[in-house]
Design an enzyme around this catalytic site. Structure first.
Site, PDB file in Angstrom:
ATOM      1  N   HIS B  62       4.595 -34.598 -18.289  1.00 49.65           N
ATOM      2  CA  HIS B  62       4.552 -33.711 -18.606  1.00 49.65           C
ATOM      3  C   HIS B  62       3.825 -32.795 -16.497  1.00 49.65           C
ATOM      4  CE1 HIS B  62       3.856 -29.177 -20.124  1.00 49.65           C
ATOM      5  NE2 HIS B  62       4.822 -28.773 -19.027  1.00 49.65           N
ATOM      6  N   LEU B  65       7.253 -30.340 -10.479  1.00 45.67           N
ATOM      7  CA  LEU B  65       7.245 -30.843  -9.044  1.00 45.67           C
ATOM      8  C   LEU B  65       8.540 -30.176  -8.316  1.00 45.67           C
ATOM      9  CD1 LEU B  65       8.294 -34.849  -9.660  1.00 45.67           C
ATOM     10  CD2 LEU B  65       6.341 -33.149  -9.584  1.00 45.67           C
ATOM     11  N   ARG B  66       8.641 -29.224  -8.675  1.00 41.52           N
ATOM     12  CA  ARG B  66       8.857 -27.330  -8.170  1.00 41.52           C
ATOM     13  C   ARG B  66      10.199 -27.602  -7.013  1.00 41.52           C
ATOM     14  NH1 ARG B  66       6.443 -24.475 -11.066  1.00 41.52           N
ATOM     15  NH2 ARG B  66       4.206 -25.334 -10.600  1.00 41.52           N
ATOM     16  N   ASN B  96      12.101 -26.228 -14.838  1.00 41.71           N
ATOM     17  CA  ASN B  96      12.057 -24.846 -14.306  1.00 41.71           C
ATOM     18  C   ASN B  96      12.040 -24.646 -13.086  1.00 41.71           C
ATOM     19  OD1 ASN B  96       9.275 -25.664 -13.962  1.00 41.71           O
ATOM     20  ND2 ASN B  96       7.971 -24.025 -14.193  1.00 41.71           N
ATOM     21  N   ASP B 154      10.018 -25.915 -21.514  1.00 48.83           N
ATOM     22  CA  ASP B 154       9.329 -25.412 -20.740  1.00 48.83           C
ATOM     23  C   ASP B 154       7.923 -24.095 -20.546  1.00 48.83           C
ATOM     24  OD1 ASP B 154       7.182 -26.748 -19.086  1.00 48.83           O
ATOM     25  OD2 ASP B 154       8.030 -25.101 -17.267  1.00 48.83           O
ATOM     26  N   HIS B 181       6.770 -25.584 -24.919  1.00 48.24           N
ATOM     27  CA  HIS B 181       5.859 -25.174 -24.592  1.00 48.24           C
ATOM     28  C   HIS B 181       5.392 -23.743 -26.243  1.00 48.24           C
ATOM     29  CE1 HIS B 181       3.686 -22.417 -21.961  1.00 48.24           C
ATOM     30  NE2 HIS B 181       3.395 -21.642 -23.043  1.00 48.24           N
ATOM     31  N   HIS B 234       1.047 -29.361 -24.385  1.00 51.85           N
ATOM     32  CA  HIS B 234      -0.209 -28.698 -24.166  1.00 51.85           C
ATOM     33  C   HIS B 234      -1.003 -28.378 -24.994  1.00 51.85           C
ATOM     34  CE1 HIS B 234       1.919 -25.887 -22.792  1.00 51.85           C
ATOM     35  NE2 HIS B 234       2.589 -26.016 -21.721  1.00 51.85           N
ATOM     36  N   ASN B 280      -1.723 -21.697 -18.904  1.00 52.33           N
ATOM     37  CA  ASN B 280      -0.656 -21.487 -19.258  1.00 52.33           C
ATOM     38  C   ASN B 280      -0.911 -22.498 -20.098  1.00 52.33           C
ATOM     39  OD1 ASN B 280       0.014 -19.868 -21.494  1.00 52.33           O
ATOM     40  ND2 ASN B 280       1.624 -19.669 -20.636  1.00 52.33           N
ATOM     41  N   ASP B 307       0.179 -31.643 -17.115  1.00 53.10           N
ATOM     42  CA  ASP B 307       0.712 -30.035 -16.899  1.00 53.10           C
ATOM     43  C   ASP B 307       0.966 -30.100 -14.971  1.00 53.10           C
ATOM     44  OD1 ASP B 307       2.186 -27.476 -17.157  1.00 53.10           O
ATOM     45  OD2 ASP B 307       1.284 -26.797 -18.448  1.00 53.10           O
TER      46      ASP B 307
END
Lengths: 328, 435
Positions: B62, B65-66, B96, B154, B181, B234, B280, B307
């Site tokens: 999890h 990496l944007r 995401n 996610d 999530h 998470h 979160n 995360d």
């Protein structure tokens, strides 16, 4: 400059009982200045203060401004609209730019809890929290407490109930911290949907019924019910709120003793408080407003490094004594 | 490719119940010999592992990496290098991104970027729904064909029980887990931290534990209904642990992860409005932390995942309620787990390796997670005792948003090897592995 309160006034949570008493005691001589024909002393002459109001405010902003001017500070008012904030400037950039102009203090009102502390951690100037989100409004708490002290003297063991929307009220939090530190007994009364879930851990008494709160209390601090709470679904209607929790003459009469009525304003007459109570003989709502200026003068003076014992002298000449709070 | 001999370390490999001092030989991208004293073949690189633990490479299921979208805060390459520096030989990237990783082309892009980075392996996770909107199912089949190893919406919880049901059923076809999530959106709306005494005092809107737990039990019941595999991301509350235990006791196909920060920090960290304590799900109470530690120990929670969520400095440097959720975690995960779970007696090092390597590999059906002969030569060498002070300016990640800044932690990766190539070596930047 760091005085008896430290660099900033961010909340009453971080103050000791002695520090709160010091502010209240310092406010006493300042009360009298506002009663003079020439309402000005030179205590903060040459200081520059920025009133940074990101949220609308009439009473608090004007009260601070009077306090500053009566101490001879130079003041600038900045509001969010029409400033660089509306062009997307961040809070920290706004503050750093102001500080680059060599200011001494910032009074900040902001819709985000923690905004005052955020600022205080990042600039050298003294920061005074004039209300941050739903966190604290320390000068309001102090002026409420000063008003109670004017009537009760020592607050130890006195019973004060905060009524209404505790969940969203920064005034409630500052009152709870301040009053408990001075030994008062504090209660809250309001619909459970407007009390924090963890209210049990605040060390306050909880009343579900306003009649029981009135039965118990010596003073009620009636909080404003914001209309957006209805649209957000916390309570069904203003009408039912008044019927169940409203402070009415009839309910007060049943207690068969005098109960002091405070309200931090602005009031919704006919919702949380009825007009005959707000305007009645036991209302000290306008005394709160008067005391607000004195308390803010005291906070400004102390944060600027003023010596508490010199507050009497700082106001200069013509001391008429400290009976200004006793007027009716 | 030169063979590598890892000499004189303690080989810890729960997949073959090994926990002894011995050598490990890697050649041709595979484990070629394990245990005892091994003579280096001609031309082998010999790495002295005295005092180190040699384990199957850590796998983080999890992270964020944007890329594509926010290459200013992280890229597949910088994320993979940060992973390697943290001892991870593989990470799974959440979808995401912008645009969302919800189709085979987007999945393929991440696979290619990972190959070019030639550091830790990066496995894409595809979205459950198109644009993570929770309406239309994304094309799981094509995404799996392009390299996706799981699906998840996610940070956007699947609000519709019907869509979640369908996703679990459809995912069975491709034998992939559906990661959720767990957050009931109406209860959590506007929340900035755990709901409790601290949120009440700070005047911040809280998210109650029940917002997570309601979705945990919903997902477990849907897994029972469908026979699909739900993996719960998470986990943060004692109640969630109890519900997972309930599901596992009944043989329901549920697995779960917990993050290092939920095993080490509480809501108290939010006092002072530190936005690096904003994530979160939020940091919860000491009682929740204790329950989560016990759950990792007894296996109710299967594995530890980071995360990892890098954010730009400017975005975190602002009012608490307006700051984004998330912290970086790849380069501190090992040390946080060693310091808070191993040194405090909850886990042995074999358990740590199991929760960070063997179990993630098994549950997500990934290579690695074992040092058995013939397995992929994905290996982590770490110093179990090294004490170091966290300084985010030294991270290989572009993110600096760590709540551990300035803390002294124990345990640090010394050498990370992927497919037989060294991709990280004790503070020296990655050399890059051959592809």
């Amino acid at each position: 400059m760091t005085g008896a309160l430290g660099k900033d006034l961010l909340g009453l949570e971080s103050l000791t009982g002695d520090q709160i008493r010091l502010i209240l005691d310092t406010a006493e001589p300042f009360k009298e200045i506002s009663e003079r024909a020439i309402k000005k002393v030179p205590a903060l002459r040459g200081s520059t203060i920025v009133n940074l109001f990101f949220e609308n405010s009439t009473r608090t902003r004007i009260s601070f401004e009077f306090a500053e001017k009566r101490l001879s500070a130079d003041t600038v008012n900045v509001s969010a609209s029409g400033s660089s904030v509306s062009k997307g400037e961040t809070l920290v950039d706004t503050a750093r730019n102001l500080e680059a102009m060599r200011i001494d203090m910032v009074v900040i009102r902001h819709s985000a809890s923690g905004a005052a502390q955020f600022l205080a951690d990042r600039i050298e100037s003294n920061v005074i929290n004039a209300g941050d989100g739903t966190h604290e409004h320390p000068t309001q708490g102090l002026l409420d407490i000063l008003t109670l002290r004017d009537r009760f003297g020592d607050l130890a063991g006195r019973r004060v109930c905060l009524c209404g929307d505790i969940l969203h009220s920064r005034v409630a939090r500052s009152n709870i911290w301040g009053l408990t530190k001075l030994g008062a007994e504090v209660a809250v009364c309001g619909p459970r949907s407007l009390l924090p879930n963890a209210i049990d851990e605040f060390g306050v008494r909880i009343f579900d019924r306003i009649e029981e709160a009135i039965e118990w209390a010596e003073a009620l601090n009636v909080l404003r019910l914001q209309f957006e709470r209805m649209t957000a679904g916390y309570i069904p209607s203003a009408r039912e709120y008044n019927r169940v929790f409203g402070i009415t003459r009839e309910r007060l009469d049943r207690a068969q003793r005098d109960i002091l009525i405070l309200h931090p304003g602005p009031m919704n007459r006919g919702v949380e408080i009825d007009s005959d109570v707000a305007d009645g003989p036991h209302s000290v709502i306008l005394d709160q407003v008067t005391n607000g200026v004195a308390v803010r003068m005291a906070v400004l003076y102390l944060l600027a490094g003023g010596k508490p014992e010199l507050a009497e002298a700082a106001k200069g000449g013509s001391g008429r004594g400290r009976d200004a709070g006793d007027r009716e | 490719m030169k063979p590598i001999l890892l000499r004189g370390g303690t080989v810890v490999d729960p997949s073959q119940k090994m926990n002894t001092r011995g050598d490990l030989l890697l050649s041709d991208g595979k484990i070629s010999a394990v245990g005892g004293k091994i003579d280096p073949p001609d031309g082998a690189d010999v790495v002295d592992c005295d005092g180190m633990i040699v384990s199957p490479g850590f796998i983080d299921v999890h992270c964020h990496l944007r890329e594509p979208g926010r290459e200013d805060v992280e890229t597949v390459a910088t994320g993979a290098r940060a992973a390697a520096a943290g001892g991870f030989t593989a990470v799974c990237a959440m979808p995401n991104t912008d645009p969302v990783t919800d189709n085979q082309a987007a999945v393929g892009f991440i696979v290619r970027q990972a190959q070019r980075a030639a550091s830790a392996r990066v496995y894409p996770i595809g979205a459950i729904s198109v644009r993570q909107e929770g309406k239309v199912l994304a094309e799981f089949g094509e995404m799996v064909g392009a390299g996706a190893i799981a699906v998840s919406d996610d940070g956007k919880p699947v609000a519709s029980a019907q869509l979640m049901r369908t996703a679990l059923e459809y995912a069975r076809t491709f034998k992939i887990p559906v990661i959720d999530h767990c957050e009931e959106p109406t209860l959590a709306a506007g929340g900035a931290m755990n709901e409790g005494i601290v949120s009440a005092q700070l005047g911040l809107k809280g998210v109650p534990a029940e917002a997570e737990e309601i979705m945990v039990i919903r997902d477990i019941l849907l897994a029972r209904l469908t026979g699909g595999h739900v993996h719960l991301a998470h986990m943060s509350t004692r109640g969630s642990v109890e519900l997972i235990r309930w599901g596992k006791d009944r043989g329901i196909n549920v697995t779960a992860e917990v993050c290092p920060h939920h095993l080490s920090l509480t809501e108290e960290s939010v006092r002072g409005y530190d936005t690096n304590a904003k994530m979160n799900p939020p940091l919860r109470t000491a009682d929740d932390v204790e329950a989560l530690r016990e759950a990792v120990k007894d296996g109710t929670i299967d594995l530890i995942a980071t995360d990892h969520a890098p954010h730009h400095y400017d975005e975190k440097e602002r009012e608490f309620a307006d700051a984004p959720n998330g912290i970086v975690g790849l380069e501190t995960a090992l040390a946080v787990v060693v310091t808070n779970l191993v040194e405090k007696g909850y886990l042995g090092f074999a358990d740590l390796v199991d929760r960070m390597s063997c179990t993630p590999a098994r549950i997500f059906n990934l290579p690695g997670g074992s040092l058995k002969r013939g397995s992929a030569a994905d290996v982590t060498v770490f110093d179990p005792a090294a004490r170091w002070k966290v300084d985010p300016s030294l991270f290989l990640s572009k993110g600096r948003n760590s709540p551990y800044t300035g803390m002294t932690l124990a345990g640090r990766a010394n050498c990370t090897i992927v497919a037989g190539s060294v991709v990280f070596r004790s503070g020296i930047p990655a050399r890059g592995r051959k592809v």
